[in-house]
Enzyme design. Structure first.
Site, PDB file in Angstrom:
ATOM      1  N   GLU A  19      35.927  37.368 -18.870  1.00 56.03           N
ATOM      2  CA  GLU A  19      36.595  36.065 -18.932  1.00 56.03           C
ATOM      3  C   GLU A  19      38.037  36.204 -19.430  1.00 56.03           C
ATOM      4  O   GLU A  19      38.428  35.676 -20.468  1.00 56.03           O
ATOM      5  CB  GLU A  19      35.808  35.094 -19.812  1.00 56.03           C
ATOM      6  CG  GLU A  19      34.449  34.745 -19.246  1.00 56.03           C
ATOM      7  CD  GLU A  19      33.654  33.785 -20.112  1.00 56.03           C
ATOM      8  OE1 GLU A  19      32.772  33.099 -19.565  1.00 56.03           O
ATOM      9  OE2 GLU A  19      33.901  33.734 -21.329  1.00 56.03           O
ATOM     10  N   GLU A  61      28.056  34.285 -14.007  1.00 53.60           N
ATOM     11  CA  GLU A  61      27.258  33.665 -15.057  1.00 53.60           C
ATOM     12  C   GLU A  61      26.872  32.266 -14.603  1.00 53.60           C
ATOM     13  O   GLU A  61      27.749  31.445 -14.349  1.00 53.60           O
ATOM     14  CB  GLU A  61      28.024  33.586 -16.381  1.00 53.60           C
ATOM     15  CG  GLU A  61      28.376  34.923 -17.005  1.00 53.60           C
ATOM     16  CD  GLU A  61      29.114  34.774 -18.335  1.00 53.60           C
ATOM     17  OE1 GLU A  61      29.064  33.669 -18.918  1.00 53.60           O
ATOM     18  OE2 GLU A  61      29.735  35.761 -18.779  1.00 53.60           O
TER      19      GLU A  61
END
Length: 731
Positions: free
Chosen positions: A176, A357
């Site tokens: 991320e 995710e």
């Protein structure tokens, strides 16, 4: 006390970097298997060793294909500097191999270990000039010279050891990138690199002062060595300088990722490379990232129930309806966006992508934390595949009972019993996927959509730098509470296209327009040369939103008023003379085709004339101060809407433009307002398979299809709440 890397370490890493100069970052879709794949996140370091093999065996039995590991294990791998321990990762990969699973291996640089932060000059400094401490994650600066070398070193150690390991199918760079507002660090390393970046761009300080308009308020710098980032100034900062800072910070992140990617390419030439991007995260340019890093496939983290909190303009009823389902277009928007980001890596309009995710239950960061409506995990999974995605990775295998994410759901509860997410994953794996594969969903079915929506990261930065509204916050170095946010505007346009049942690609201004039947540009304040050229050769209809063509690359007003010089100005005679950002109570509105719509937040004064040429006023104002005057202009297939349009108006207006262009909806019928799907029902097509999704909390009727279709998943009749149906079309 902080210190720099030793001369020996510097020489070692520098030598390796020199070797990589010739390493190609060109992506290849052959590195990543196409088709439908399910995956899960697993962190064996967080569980007793006695659980590892039973967990892995259960994953294999659950029809999991891939497992992501390692992205937060730097301390496990290197507990003290220069002392490496690969025992855990070796054992994990051996277990995967034993049970037929493949690994997606993360580089662990999102979590620098304590020994590193204590010794080296890596700290992140926020815009209030506060140094953020060790103890969470992402506590480093992309500009840190030390951290660049340290991250290359651990990446190289991993790549040397596992680059030819056949259990590893792909690598995830970091985790991320930029999350928690960490793209822009104001540390001394960033300042030094920024000064160099500016000198490379402007050559002389006089040129920079001139192009940034620094004569205003006597802001001229005397040398590049005295330049500071735009923060902690008494009042508003120079707009062009802010844009430079945003662009520079994005470039630093991309450079950091390129360094890791080049190492992996050198030692693992047959493994795919990706990174997990995020939803509604626009602090770095994802298209440029894909092009320069050369990712083989794009992935993002999909947390659907976080979506409604993003938009402040949603009504209470919309918030109620989407509380447990997510917004009906939020996930699909990002599927299309990252399909286009992947395409940017290949110089094309689309490429392989997936979800790295996916939430299987309750989130741990929302203000209000609720469970998904039963059926939504299955629906979100199908939605990824319907959008031509190849991967759905559930975060995570089991809910961890301690530390910061203990309230975040997994497929299993912390006591190892099944949670609802696992039940729905099993329905997908055991019931749905065999039917989809039998119907041909595994085939390479990427195809160009009818409509291109142009999305631009620079445009987001421009809207934020000067939103024509809000109040200046010195500590945040930006305007707060603006009336319009770029992403909201893009989402409104996208929702209208989805309600019309159209097929949609989301592309950057640098990607080609050839083959599209209609192009929609929610806003493009700075029109890049590549887009202007593509536009000059495009013959289909184009719908532009407000603030398009309004700025030069230095964030000055376009000479001659907007739109700026180029194809849009040449083909659509018009001028914007004023911008207002009225509140809800201003009573502003527009009229189209006999219907009046309330507008708020953005309203331009537009004249459908330039020099001796005129265009047609297709929408008129009902605002008291502009009653009956033009609110939109059109000519030669170009349409410019000079206000923040409500979705209902866009459905009507774009529906008419699409009908005039003979565009066919996914139902097989001619596009038009009469095919408005409403707020809950949505369509996606992959090859000859058509999905119908119901995001509503009540059963909904599917749209009528034009032509022969065989129902392969779902029941005839209404589609239940949080339900779906899949048809196989004859063509």
């Amino acid at each position: 006390m902080l210190r720099l890397l030793t001369a020996g370490a510097l020489a070692s890493v520098a030598s390796a970097a020199a070797t990589r100069q010739s390493t190609s970052l060109v992506p290849s879709s052959s590195r990543w298997p196409s088709g439908l794949h399910l995956a899960v996140d697993y962190y064996p370091s967080q569980w007793p060793e006695s659980m590892w093999e039973p967990d892995v065996a259960r994953m294999a039995a659950a029809n999991i294909s891939y497992v992501r590991v390692n992205e937060f294990d730097w301390h496990v791998l290197e507990p003290t500097e220069g002392q490496y321990n690969f025992t855990l990762l070796d054992a994990t990969l051996e277990l995967f191999d034993r049970y037929g699973l493949k690994a997606i291996l993360g580089t662990p640089t999102a979590g620098p270990p304590n020994w590193l932060t204590e010794k080296y000059d890596v700290d992140f400094v926020d815009r209030t000039n506060q140094t953020l401490q060790f103890g969470s994650r992402r506590h480093y600066s992309f500009s840190s010279f030390d951290y660049r070398l340290l991250s290359q070193n651990i990446t190289q150690k991993l790549a040397e050891r596992y680059g030819s390991n056949e259990v590893v199918v792909a690598w995830q760079l970091d985790n991320e990138f930029g999350c928690h507002d960490t793209v822009r660090s104001y540390d001394h390393n960033a300042i030094k690199r920024f000064q160099t970046w500016l000198e490379d761009k402007y050559t002389t300080i006089e040129n920079m002062n001139n192009l940034q308009g620094r004569v205003f308020w006597s802001q001229e710098y005397v040398s590049f060595e005295t330049v500071q980032p735009p923060f902690l100034e008494v009042y508003t900062t120079n707009y062009a300088h802010l844009l430079d800072w945003y662009t520079f910070s994005s470039d630093m992140l991309i450079d950091f990722a390129k360094e890791q990617a080049s190492i992996i390419r050198q030692y693992a030439p047959n493994h795919a490379i990706t990174t997990n991007m995020m939803m509604d995260f626009l602090d770095f340019d994802h298209h440029k990232f894909a092009r320069e890093v050369g990712i083989d496939f794009a992935t993002f983290d999909q947390y659907a129930l976080a979506g409604p909190s993003v938009f402040t303009w949603l009504s209470d009823q919309q918030l109620t309806n989407s509380l447990r389902t997510g917004l009906p277009d939020y996930q699909a928007f990002h599927h299309a966006l990252y399909r286009g980001v992947a395409g940017a890596a290949y110089g094309d309009i689309s490429g392989p992508f997936g979800v790295m995710e996916m939430e299987p239950g309750v989130l741990n960061w929302n203000q209000y934390r609720v469970s998904p409506l039963e059926g939504m995990v299955r629906l979100w999974t199908h939605e990824t595949f319907a959008a031509s995605g190849d991967l759905v990775n559930y975060f995570r295998w089991r809910q961890v009972p301690y530390a910061q994410e203990q309230t975040l759901s997994g497929l299993f509860l912390s006591d190892n019993s099944e949670d609802q997410g696992f039940v729905e994953q099993q329905q997908v794996a055991n019931e749905d996927m065999p039917l989809l594969r039998a119907a041909g969903a595994d085939a390479d079915t990427e195809s160009q959509a009818d409509v291109a929506l142009v999305f631009d990261y620079t445009s987001h930065w421009v809207w934020g730098i000067e939103p024509y509204s809000g109040g200046w916050d010195v500590k945040k170095a930006q305007y707060t509470n603006p009336t319009v946010v770029y992403f909201d505007l893009a989402y409104i346009f996208y929702t209208s296209l989805r309600r019309l049942g159209l097929s949609i690609d989301i592309i950057s201004p640098d990607q080609p327009l050839d083959g599209y039947k209609m192009v929609v540009v929610p806003s493009l304040p700075i029109i890049p040369d590549a887009f202007n050229t593509a536009l000059s050769n495009y013959t289909g209809p184009v719908v532009f939103g407000p603030h398009t063509g309004s700025k030069t690359p230095e964030l000055a007003y376009a000479p001659g008023l907007n739109p700026s010089a180029g194809t849009l100005r040449d083909r659509l005679p018009m001028r914007v003379t004023r911008v207002e950002t009225p509140p809800d109570y201003a009573g502003s509105g527009v009229s189209y085709a006999g219907t009046t719509y309330n507008i708020t937040g953005w309203e331009e004064t537009i004249i459908c004339q330039r020099d001796n040429a005129t265009s047609n006023a297709t929408i008129t104002s009902t605002s008291r101060h502009r009653l009956g005057k033009a609110a939109a202009c059109s000519s030669e297939g170009m349409h410019y809407l000079a206000f923040l349009p409500p979705v209902d108006l866009l459905v009507a207006y774009i529906g008419d433009v699409a009908a005039a262009a003979n565009i066919t909806a996914l139902t097989g019928k001619k596009a038009g307002e009469g095919d408005d799907l409403g707020d809950a029902v949505r369509l996606l097509r992959r090859g000859n398979l058509l999905w119908v999704f119901n995001y509503g909390t009540e059963a909904a009727s599917p749209p009528a299809l034009d032509g022969d279709a065989e129902l392969i998943i779902g029941e005839k009749g209404d589609i239940p709440a949080a339900g779906l149906a899949v048809w196989k079309l004859s063509s």
